[in-house]
Each structure stands twice: as structure tokens, then as C-alpha cells.
Design a protein around this motif. Structure first.
Motif, PDB file in Angstrom:
ATOM      1  N   ARG A  56       0.830  -1.211   0.000  1.00 31.32           N
ATOM      2  CA  ARG A  56       0.000   0.000   0.000  1.00 31.32           C
ATOM      3  C   ARG A  56       0.859   1.253   0.000  1.00 31.32           C
ATOM      4  NH1 ARG A  56      -3.172  -2.735   3.712  1.00 31.32           N
ATOM      5  NH2 ARG A  56      -2.411  -1.468   5.412  1.00 31.32           N
ATOM      6  N   ARG A 213      -8.492   1.879   2.441  1.00 24.72           N
ATOM      7  CA  ARG A 213      -8.998   0.862   3.357  1.00 24.72           C
ATOM      8  C   ARG A 213      -9.920   1.525   4.373  1.00 24.72           C
ATOM      9  NH1 ARG A 213      -5.626  -2.565   5.627  1.00 24.72           N
ATOM     10  NH2 ARG A 213      -6.517  -2.551   7.702  1.00 24.72           N
ATOM     11  N   GLN A 214     -10.875   0.753   4.852  1.00 27.74           N
ATOM     12  CA  GLN A 214     -11.882   1.279   5.772  1.00 27.74           C
ATOM     13  C   GLN A 214     -11.592   0.940   7.228  1.00 27.74           C
ATOM     14  OE1 GLN A 214     -14.258   3.300   4.616  1.00 27.74           O
ATOM     15  NE2 GLN A 214     -13.374   2.996   2.567  1.00 27.74           N
ATOM     16  N   ASP A 221      -1.845  -6.953   8.278  1.00 25.15           N
ATOM     17  CA  ASP A 221      -1.154  -6.025   7.378  1.00 25.15           C
ATOM     18  C   ASP A 221       0.352  -6.278   7.333  1.00 25.15           C
ATOM     19  OD1 ASP A 221      -3.227  -4.167   6.352  1.00 25.15           O
ATOM     20  OD2 ASP A 221      -3.545  -3.791   8.487  1.00 25.15           O
TER      21      ASP A 221
END
Length: 250
Positions: A56, A213-214, A221
Motif C-alpha cells: 500500500r 482501506r476502511q 497487514d
């Protein structure tokens, strides 16, 4: 030859080949002092590229520069949907069909066409093993599955730079100089740069933001995952593409 060299170098520099290459070099030079360092670097690189938080971090800057979500055509005369590849010889479809990336872009482009009423161009050539070009496959899916007729097909390109140059030629002949460009968010910065270099004004319409992302960061992760490795691949591919596009041409 340039296309072949570019793709070979790109493959070696992208995951998982980049880490495996370091491990191979460690094996080749296993009797020398640097072998352990090469092996350690290769293993670390393979691991890091498969960790979601690293992936990410790599892809987020690209998506942050993709432009805002599409809200209005702002004077554009056409929608351009960039192909993202094919799934070859899919038995359930009786031949070549769109892969996930292409279908994601097509679906969003069709939705924008219905919203705006603009005509659509699909862009994508035919790979060495493909029976049809990406443009032909996408146009067929758009008509038969989404009920939308495609106005133009650009079916000779081999990469994003070709997409831009050949699409610009088709649309300028039709008197169109401003387009809504549909592609993945991570691909948009490079695609927009190349389309603008080809003389088209671009309204970006990015889709599928992979870095958003929420939920808060959790233990998963930091655990290797195949999806993270794929995101690292996409991000590094785009950085290499941006570097290649910035190199001076003879």
C-alpha cells in the motif's frame, strides 16, 4: 527490439523475478563473500513486496496523483477505455476474453457513457498469442453484455504510449481533442502524462483504488499475502513506466 528489451528488463526488475534474481546471483557467487548479502537481500525483497502495508505504501502515491473521482465530462468529446489485458483461450467463453483489469475498466467506462451520453473508444492491441485484439474483445463485451455500441476501436497498440498516440490520431481525425480517460487509479498518472503528450486534453476517470482501506491497521497487514505481492508488482511496474517515459528519445 526495443519492445523486447523493455519487457525483458521489466520482468527482471519486477516481483517476484527481482528477488529471485538476487537469490540466483547468490547461488552463482556462493563461494564469495558477497553471496550471503545477496541472498539476504533477495529474501528480504521477496518478503517485503508481499507484505500488505509495504504494498500500500508503494501504490498509494500513484493513486493520490490519479486525479479526483469523475464528476463531469467538462467539455470532453469522448470516453477512452484502456484495455488491461486478455485471458487467452478461456474454454467457458470459447476463446479469448477480457481479464479482470480490462473488465473493471470497461464496466466503469460503460457506466460513464450512460451517465454522460458520450461516445466510447476502446484501446488495446493483440498480443503475440491472442486471436483478437483487446479492443475487439472489449467492444464485443460492451455490445453483447452491456448493450452499449462502441464508436471507435484502436487495435494496433502494444503499450500505453501506443494507446495514447494511436487513440489521439483517431480522435483528432474526428475533431475531438479532449477525452474522459478510464483506467485503474495506479495507472492513471502515467496514462494521463502519455495522452497529454500525444496532444489530448484529459479528464481523468480513475477506478479501483487499491490503497484505500476502511479499517485500522492490524496484524494481517504485516503478514505476507499474494494480493500484496500483486499490488507491489503493479506499483513498481508503473514507477518503471514513468521512468521509461521520462527518458530522452533519440
Amino acid at each position: 527490439m526495443t519492445f523486447l528489451i523493455k519487457n525483458i528488463l521489466g520482468t527482471l526488475l519486477l516481483p517476484p523475478a527481482n528477488g529471485l534474481l538476487l537469490l540466483f546471483l547468490a547461488f552463482v557467487f556462493r563461494h564469495r563473500r558477497r553471496a550471503f548479502a545477496l541472498a539476504l537481500a533477495g529474501a528480504a525483497l521477496l518478503l517485503a513486496q508481499s507484505v500488505p502495508i509495504v504494498a500500500r505504501t508503494l501504490i498509494a502515491p500513484l493513486e493520490e496523483n490519479a486525479g479526483p473521482l469523475f464528476t463531469a465530462a467538462d467539455g470532453a468529446g469522448a470516453i477512452v477505455i484502456l484495455g488491461g489485458g486478455l485471458k487467452l483461450d478461456a474454454p467457458e467463453y470459447g476463446g479469448d476474453t477480457a481479464n479482470e483489469r480490462s473488465l473493471t475498466r470497461l464496466r466503469y467506462g460503460v457506466a460513464l457513457a450512460r451517465q454522460s451520453g458520450l461516445p466510447v473508444l476502446v484501446s488495446g492491441g493483440r498480443g503475440p498469442a491472442a486471436r483478437l485484439s483487446e479492443a475487439e474483445v472489449l467492444a464485443d463485451i460492451a455490445e453483447k453484455e452491456f448493450g452499449l455500441a462502441i464508436r471507435w476501436q484502436e487495435s494496433e497498440s502494444t503499450d500505453t504510449a501506443d494507446n495514447a498516440q494511436m487513440t489521439a490520431a483517431i480522435l483528432k481525425a474526428a475533431g475531438i481533442g479532449r477525452v474522459v480517460l478510464v483506467t485503474h487509479a495506479f495507472h492513471m498518472p502515467r496514462a494521463r502524462r502519455l495522452f497529454e503528450a500525444a496532444g489530448l486534453s484529459v479528464v481523468p476517470a480513475p477506478t479501483e483504488f487499491r490503497s484505500r482501506r476502511q479499517k485500522p491497521i492490524d496484524a494481517f497487514d504485516f503478514l505476507p499475502q499474494a494480493s500484496a505481492n500483486l499490488n507491489s508488482y503493479y506499483a513498481l511496474h508503473e514507477y518503471l513506466g514513468l521512468l521509461w517515459a521520462a527518458l530522452p528519445r533519440p
